[in-house]
Scaffold this motif. Structure first.
Motif, mmCIF file in Angstrom:
data_model
loop_
_atom_site.group_PDB
_atom_site.id
_atom_site.type_symbol
_atom_site.label_atom_id
_atom_site.label_comp_id
_atom_site.label_asym_id
_atom_site.label_seq_id
_atom_site.Cartn_x
_atom_site.Cartn_y
_atom_site.Cartn_z
ATOM 1 N N LEU A 97 0.795 -1.350 0.201
ATOM 2 C CA LEU A 97 -0.132 -0.210 -0.178
ATOM 3 C C LEU A 97 0.690 1.415 0.120
ATOM 4 O O LEU A 97 0.393 2.420 -0.517
ATOM 5 N N LYS A 98 1.973 1.326 0.833
ATOM 6 C CA LYS A 98 2.786 2.391 0.989
ATOM 7 C C LYS A 98 3.536 2.617 -0.436
ATOM 8 O O LYS A 98 3.549 3.732 -0.900
ATOM 9 N N SER A 99 3.910 1.390 -1.055
ATOM 10 C CA SER A 99 4.447 1.824 -2.261
ATOM 11 C C SER A 99 3.592 2.022 -3.380
ATOM 12 O O SER A 99 4.055 2.860 -4.308
ATOM 13 N N ALA A 100 2.336 1.614 -3.505
ATOM 14 C CA ALA A 100 1.364 2.239 -4.528
ATOM 15 C C ALA A 100 1.025 3.642 -4.091
ATOM 16 O O ALA A 100 0.959 4.571 -4.931
ATOM 17 N N LEU A 101 1.293 4.006 -2.908
ATOM 18 C CA LEU A 101 0.824 5.565 -2.520
ATOM 19 C C LEU A 101 2.100 6.404 -3.082
ATOM 20 O O LEU A 101 1.800 7.578 -3.762
ATOM 21 N N LEU A 102 3.395 5.699 -2.966
ATOM 22 C CA LEU A 102 4.517 6.559 -3.450
ATOM 23 C C LEU A 102 4.314 6.733 -4.971
ATOM 24 O O LEU A 102 4.477 7.427 -5.360
ATOM 25 N N ASP A 103 4.042 5.532 -5.356
ATOM 26 C CA ASP A 103 3.839 5.563 -6.939
ATOM 27 C C ASP A 103 2.813 6.578 -7.521
ATOM 28 O O ASP A 103 3.137 7.109 -8.720
ATOM 29 N N ALA A 104 1.630 6.663 -6.919
ATOM 30 C CA ALA A 104 0.853 7.508 -7.131
ATOM 31 C C ALA A 104 1.240 9.080 -6.876
ATOM 32 O O ALA A 104 0.883 9.854 -7.804
ATOM 33 N N THR A 105 2.091 9.154 -5.930
ATOM 34 C CA THR A 105 2.614 10.518 -5.480
ATOM 35 C C THR A 105 3.520 10.981 -6.633
ATOM 36 O O THR A 105 3.426 12.193 -7.278
ATOM 37 N N VAL A 106 4.157 10.059 -7.142
ATOM 38 C CA VAL A 106 5.199 10.175 -8.325
ATOM 39 C C VAL A 106 4.549 10.597 -9.514
ATOM 40 O O VAL A 106 4.673 11.506 -10.437
ATOM 41 N N ALA A 107 3.563 9.617 -9.743
ATOM 42 C CA ALA A 107 2.500 9.961 -10.845
ATOM 43 C C ALA A 107 1.928 11.351 -11.188
ATOM 44 O O ALA A 107 1.976 12.042 -12.130
ATOM 45 N N LEU A 108 1.568 11.835 -9.921
ATOM 46 C CA LEU A 108 0.769 13.181 -9.701
ATOM 47 C C LEU A 108 1.594 14.042 -10.045
ATOM 48 O O LEU A 108 1.484 15.039 -10.632
ATOM 49 N N ASN A 109 3.010 14.014 -9.397
ATOM 50 C CA ASN A 109 4.019 14.919 -9.651
ATOM 51 C C ASN A 109 4.363 15.163 -11.103
ATOM 52 O O ASN A 109 4.574 16.250 -11.554
ATOM 53 N N ASP A 110 4.599 13.877 -11.642
ATOM 54 C CA ASP A 110 4.849 14.059 -13.071
ATOM 55 C C ASP A 110 3.862 14.878 -13.777
ATOM 56 O O ASP A 110 4.009 15.541 -14.727
ATOM 57 N N TYR A 111 2.520 14.236 -13.533
ATOM 58 C CA TYR A 111 1.404 14.965 -14.269
ATOM 59 C C TYR A 111 1.285 16.595 -13.942
ATOM 60 O O TYR A 111 1.047 17.201 -14.863
ATOM 61 N N LEU A 112 1.775 16.941 -12.792
ATOM 62 C CA LEU A 112 1.838 18.343 -12.407
ATOM 63 C C LEU A 112 3.088 19.065 -12.878
ATOM 64 O O LEU A 112 3.181 20.273 -12.883
ATOM 65 N N GLY A 113 3.944 18.421 -13.435
ATOM 66 C CA GLY A 113 5.394 18.767 -14.038
ATOM 67 C C GLY A 113 6.060 19.191 -12.721
ATOM 68 O O GLY A 113 7.083 20.028 -12.936
ATOM 69 N N LYS A 114 6.144 18.446 -11.716
ATOM 70 C CA LYS A 114 7.064 18.860 -10.630
ATOM 71 C C LYS A 114 8.147 17.695 -10.558
ATOM 72 O O LYS A 114 7.870 16.482 -10.800
ATOM 73 N N ASP A 115 9.170 18.099 -9.923
ATOM 74 C CA ASP A 115 10.083 17.237 -9.908
ATOM 75 C C ASP A 115 9.879 16.219 -8.441
ATOM 76 O O ASP A 115 9.303 16.856 -7.316
ATOM 77 N N ALA A 116 10.268 15.018 -8.610
ATOM 78 C CA ALA A 116 9.969 14.230 -7.523
ATOM 79 C C ALA A 116 10.879 14.321 -6.344
ATOM 80 O O ALA A 116 10.686 13.377 -5.415
ATOM 81 N N ALA A 117 11.971 15.057 -6.308
ATOM 82 C CA ALA A 117 12.988 15.244 -5.183
ATOM 83 C C ALA A 117 12.142 15.094 -3.859
ATOM 84 O O ALA A 117 12.253 14.605 -3.063
#
Length: 139
Positions: free
Chosen positions: A119-139
């Motif tokens: 679940l935590k991994s999926a949440l992290l993946d979703a966060t990265v995908a959302l940041n990519d969608y928003l054009g944010k660096d995943a730093a």
């Protein structure tokens, strides 16, 4: 999205109107809503405390030195996703139980821990995908 003349009630309305009761805001908007000067960790902590105590709104900030253009998540703490976000960012026994409950039915604690890691991994993946969608660096 960023507004310089916004009120705390407008931030609350943004969260309440958002799907899942989770919304984005900039630190500039938080600062403006609470009529604060330069955004510092202390100012951000004060704003977070006020949103939580006055409105049951949680704030997730990445922990970096705050600057006004940074975005944060605002979430309704009593919404289903909000309860999970709160549990994930504020470790506690009740929070751990809530996270484990999401993974049910688990036959034992080891299975629950494995599902929680997934679940935590999926949440992290979703966060990265959302940041990519928003054009944010995943730093």
């Amino acid at each position: 999205m960023a507004e310089d003349n916004i009120t705390p009630d407008q931030l609350v309305e943004r969260v309440d109107d958002a799907p899942g009761k989770v919304a984005l805001a900039t630190l500039r908007e938080l600062r403006s809503a609470y009529k604060r000067g330069r955004i510092t960790i202390g100012v951000l902590d004060d704003i977070k405390s006020r949103l939580e105590s006055d409105h049951r709104i949680g704030v997730i900030h990445d922990g970096a030195e705050p600057e006004q253009t940074q975005e944060v998540y605002l979430y309704r703490q009593d919404a289903p996703i909000g309860a999970l976000l709160h549990a994930g960012h504020h470790p506690s026994d009740p929070g751990l139980r809530r996270l484990r409950d999401v993974t049910a039915p688990a036959k034992d604690a080891a299975e629950a821990d494995e599902r929680l890691a997934t679940l935590k991994s999926a949440l992290l993946d979703a966060t990265v995908a959302l940041n990519d969608y928003l054009g944010k660096d995943a730093a």
